[in-house]
Design an enzyme around this catalytic site. Structure first.
Site, PDB file in Angstrom:
ATOM      1  N   LYS A   1       0.842  -1.202   0.000  1.00  0.00           N
ATOM      2  CA  LYS A   1       0.000   0.000   0.000  1.00  0.00           C
ATOM      3  C   LYS A   1       0.879   1.255   0.000  1.00  0.00           C
ATOM      4  O   LYS A   1       2.084   1.173   0.251  1.00  0.00           O
ATOM      5  CB  LYS A   1      -0.907  -0.018   1.228  1.00  0.00           C
ATOM      6  CG  LYS A   1      -0.153   0.010   2.550  1.00  0.00           C
ATOM      7  CD  LYS A   1      -1.063  -0.248   3.749  1.00  0.00           C
ATOM      8  CE  LYS A   1      -0.253  -0.322   5.030  1.00  0.00           C
ATOM      9  NZ  LYS A   1      -1.087  -0.707   6.183  1.00  0.00           N
TER      10      LYS A   1
ATOM     11  N   ARG B   1     -10.950   0.045  15.057  1.00  0.00           N
ATOM     12  CA  ARG B   1     -11.091   0.914  13.891  1.00  0.00           C
ATOM     13  C   ARG B   1     -12.126   0.225  12.999  1.00  0.00           C
ATOM     14  O   ARG B   1     -13.316   0.329  13.239  1.00  0.00           O
ATOM     15  CB  ARG B   1      -9.743   1.106  13.168  1.00  0.00           C
ATOM     16  CG  ARG B   1      -8.686   1.796  14.021  1.00  0.00           C
ATOM     17  CD  ARG B   1      -7.439   2.107  13.215  1.00  0.00           C
ATOM     18  NE  ARG B   1      -7.017   0.968  12.407  1.00  0.00           N
ATOM     19  CZ  ARG B   1      -5.893   0.894  11.725  1.00  0.00           C
ATOM     20  NH1 ARG B   1      -5.045   1.906  11.717  1.00  0.00           N
ATOM     21  NH2 ARG B   1      -5.582  -0.177  11.019  1.00  0.00           N
TER      22      ARG B   1
ATOM     23  N   TYR C   1      16.548  28.960   9.649  1.00  0.00           N
ATOM     24  CA  TYR C   1      15.316  29.654  10.034  1.00  0.00           C
ATOM     25  C   TYR C   1      15.129  29.643  11.550  1.00  0.00           C
ATOM     26  O   TYR C   1      15.341  28.619  12.206  1.00  0.00           O
ATOM     27  CB  TYR C   1      14.100  28.963   9.395  1.00  0.00           C
ATOM     28  CG  TYR C   1      13.944  29.267   7.930  1.00  0.00           C
ATOM     29  CD1 TYR C   1      13.656  30.551   7.476  1.00  0.00           C
ATOM     30  CD2 TYR C   1      14.075  28.249   6.987  1.00  0.00           C
ATOM     31  CE1 TYR C   1      13.509  30.816   6.133  1.00  0.00           C
ATOM     32  CE2 TYR C   1      13.921  28.501   5.630  1.00  0.00           C
ATOM     33  CZ  TYR C   1      13.644  29.793   5.208  1.00  0.00           C
ATOM     34  OH  TYR C   1      13.490  30.043   3.878  1.00  0.00           O
TER      35      TYR C   1
ATOM     36  N   MET D   1      13.004  23.701   3.462  1.00  0.00           N
ATOM     37  CA  MET D   1      12.332  22.944   2.391  1.00  0.00           C
ATOM     38  C   MET D   1      13.327  22.174   1.534  1.00  0.00           C
ATOM     39  O   MET D   1      13.083  21.039   1.148  1.00  0.00           O
ATOM     40  CB  MET D   1      11.487  23.886   1.530  1.00  0.00           C
ATOM     41  CG  MET D   1      10.619  23.128   0.529  1.00  0.00           C
ATOM     42  SD  MET D   1       9.655  24.177  -0.564  1.00  0.00           S
ATOM     43  CE  MET D   1       8.487  24.924   0.544  1.00  0.00           C
TER      44      MET D   1
END
Ligand SMILES: *Cc1c(COP(=O)(O)O)cnc(C)c1O
Length: 358
Positions: A35, A131, A254, A302
């Site tokens: 998956k 679930r 940053y 990024m």
């Protein structure tokens, strides 16, 4: 020159890891769980690697299942959430897909459909994950309806463990499953990677390993991938783009969240959260430069992250960097970032070129 970031995929490692699952599974057959684009490794890439040994493929995505058939794979395909809408059932019949049925509504939809062929089905039982899955009280009537239906070719009972990798283990869920199996004599399928490795008695008729095929430990807190004999299927590598000398008090990246306490040398690496490297990986996350382990510093941005190369005087622009994989277990990077390898793999960005090793 192209950006140096690469994910190297090693098909031999996937085959090796499948053989580890094979040894552990005894006489049970193996659904190779592919998956989420084979946990970010590439659905067809992994299916091709396993073409000769896979007994079945398990996934979530209908388009992926159809792609496997289009590529010529003849193995059974298990659809882990079954179908979502009645109009998907025609494709299940056409492409011979095995649906998991997890609720009464799905069962009723299947029984009402006029399909050209009978479908094998997996009936998912809720044994404590809470679930998806049919509860104990619903089981008898659902089984009775499926057994007498002309739409069904065979029934396997399945469940999914919530804590096979953790301290609680599988005990409670396994005994509930055993009780629900009753006297029906149906084939069973329960084990994910952690259960297969830790509780081989749950292997049953089919097992469903995922993460171990990709060479990561399903229980890294107790056993590393290397200790389990698993080999990394993906190695994420890049290079240092530039180096910089810092003096005490200089800040990096940053937010300036890392501050040099003494003179140091850092390397700027072409890899960031835009590539799938976790932004929440803190300063100190392990990373290899020139094959030697060092640490990240400052915030992951990024396209770039920074590494401490103070003790690696040879590491200049162009020095090779390993983010995870061979030489640096993905589980260590995931742990440093407060997550699991599954999330790192699935997050690998489409902009990262994947190179297949021989
Ligand atoms: C994803 C999944 C698996 C595989 O789990 P791993 O921990 O990766 O081995 C098995 N069964 C089901 C139902 C799943 O959704």
């Amino acid at each position: 020159m192209t950006r140096p970031l690469r994910a190297r995929f090693d098909p031999a490692a996937v085959r090796h890891n499948h053989s580890v699952a094979r040894r552990q599974a005894g006489s049970a057959r193996i659904w190779s769980v592919v998956k989420a684009n084979a946990y970010g490794h590439g659905l067809l890439r992994v299916a091709n690697a396993l073409a000769d040994v896979a007994e079945g493929f398990a996934l979530i995505e209908l388009d992926g299942a159809i792609a496997l058939r289009a590529a010529g794979f003849r193995q059974p395909i298990l659809m882990l959430e079954g179908f979502y809408e009645p109009d998907e059932l025609a494709a299940f019949a056409e492409f011979a897909l095995t649906p998991v049925l997890h609720c009464r509504a799905q069962v009723e939809t299947l029984l009402a459909a006029a399909l050209p062929t009978r479908l094998p089905v997996y009936l998912k039982l809720n044994t404590g994950m809470n679930r998806l899955g049919i509860d104990a009280a619903e089981l008898a009537p659902v089984l009775a309806a499926l057994k007498t239906s002309g739409a069904v070719a065979g029934i396997t009972l399945m469940t999914h463990f919530a804590d096979a990798d953790g301290e609680r283990g599988i005990g409670e869920q396994w005994s509930r499953f055993q009780a629900l199996r009753g006297v029906g004599g149906y084939p069973v399928c329960a084990a994910n990677s952690a259960a297969l490795l830790r509780y081989a008695e749950t292997a049953g008729d089919w097992v469903r390993p995922g993460i171990m095929l990709y060479g990561s430990s399903p229980c890294p807190d107790t056993e590393s991938a290397a200790e389990l004999g698993l080999r990394p299927a993906m190695t994420l590598t890049s290079e240092i783009l530039a180096v910089r000398e810092l003096k005490a008090g200089d800040r990096v990246g940053y937010g300036g969240i890392f501050e040099a306490v003494a003179p140091m040398r850092i390397g700027i690496v072409a890899c960031g959260y835009g590539d799938g490297y976790p932004r929440h990986a803190p300063s100190g996350t392990p990373i290899l430069v020139n094959g030697r382990e060092t640490k990240t510093v400052g915030r992951v941005s990024m396209d770039k992250l920074c590494v401490d190369v103070t003790l690696l005087p040879d590491a200049g622009a162009g020095a090779p960097v390993t983010l995870w994989g061979e030489g640096l277990a993905v589980d260590r990077v995931a742990a440093a970032a407060g997550t699991i390898s599954y999330e790192l793999f699935c997050a690998l960005s489409a902009r990262v070129p994947v190179i297949e090793s021989e």
